[in-house]
Design a protein around this motif. Sequence first.
Motif, short mmCIF file in Angstrom:
data_model
loop_
_atom_site.label_atom_id
_atom_site.label_comp_id
_atom_site.label_asym_id
_atom_site.label_seq_id
_atom_site.Cartn_x
_atom_site.Cartn_y
_atom_site.Cartn_z
N ARG A 13 0.89 -0.92 -0.42
CA ARG A 13 0.06 0.38 0.04
C ARG A 13 0.75 1.37 0.10
N TYR A 14 1.97 1.06 0.12
CA TYR A 14 3.04 2.60 0.67
C TYR A 14 3.58 2.00 -1.02
N GLY A 15 3.27 1.89 -2.07
CA GLY A 15 4.39 1.40 -3.30
C GLY A 15 5.08 0.81 -3.74
N TYR A 16 5.43 -0.43 -2.28
CA TYR A 16 6.25 -1.42 -2.78
C TYR A 16 6.09 -2.76 -3.63
N THR A 17 7.07 -2.83 -4.12
CA THR A 17 6.85 -4.09 -5.25
C THR A 17 7.77 -5.04 -5.11
N GLN A 18 8.09 -6.45 -5.29
CA GLN A 18 9.24 -7.26 -4.78
C GLN A 18 10.01 -7.28 -6.34
N GLU A 19 11.38 -6.86 -5.51
CA GLU A 19 12.29 -7.23 -6.70
C GLU A 19 13.34 -8.31 -6.28
N LEU A 20 13.30 -8.66 -4.77
CA LEU A 20 14.60 -9.00 -4.66
C LEU A 20 13.75 -11.26 -4.86
N ARG A 21 14.75 -11.84 -5.36
CA ARG A 21 14.53 -13.51 -5.21
C ARG A 21 14.44 -14.00 -3.82
N ARG A 22 13.34 -14.78 -3.42
CA ARG A 22 13.46 -14.74 -2.31
C ARG A 22 13.82 -16.11 -2.05
N SER A 23 14.96 -17.38 -2.99
CA SER A 23 15.49 -18.10 -2.69
C SER A 23 17.43 -18.12 -2.42
N LEU A 24 17.33 -19.20 -2.48
CA LEU A 24 19.30 -19.19 -2.06
C LEU A 24 19.87 -20.46 -2.88
N THR A 25 21.00 -20.01 -3.61
CA THR A 25 21.45 -21.02 -4.58
C THR A 25 22.15 -22.10 -3.45
N PHE A 26 23.48 -23.27 -3.94
CA PHE A 26 24.22 -23.75 -3.89
C PHE A 26 25.09 -23.06 -3.19
N ARG A 27 25.23 -22.12 -4.09
CA ARG A 27 26.44 -21.14 -4.07
C ARG A 27 26.52 -19.69 -2.93
#
Length: 106
Positions: free
Chosen positions: A13-27
């Motif tokens: 509601r404050y204008g935020y949009t999800q931009e980051l991946r929510r996962s971890l790779t082995f690296r």
Amino acid sequence: MAVDPTPPEGIERYGYTQELRRSLTFRDLVVYGLIFMVPIAPFGIFGSVFQGSGGMVALAYAVGMLAMLFTAARTRRCRARSRWPDRSTPTPGGASRRRSGSCPAG
């Protein structure tokens, strides 16, 4: 143009949009582990290394590092000469895939 009468939930509601991946790779996990563990790892055995090396802890670590570098270089060269990805995998007949004259195992 129609306006949606229900406001978005949470921080959207404050204008935020999800931009980051929510996962971890082995690296990612390996890098995190190195960052977390490497600075504190020597402290757990410092006393025994200090006692065993007669106070020359840096020399003991340098000799250990040199031995590991030689081992890694030898392993790399042996693996490059190997025809199979895993030389110690047994074949259906029970014989090993190791060739005579190849790098020693173990």
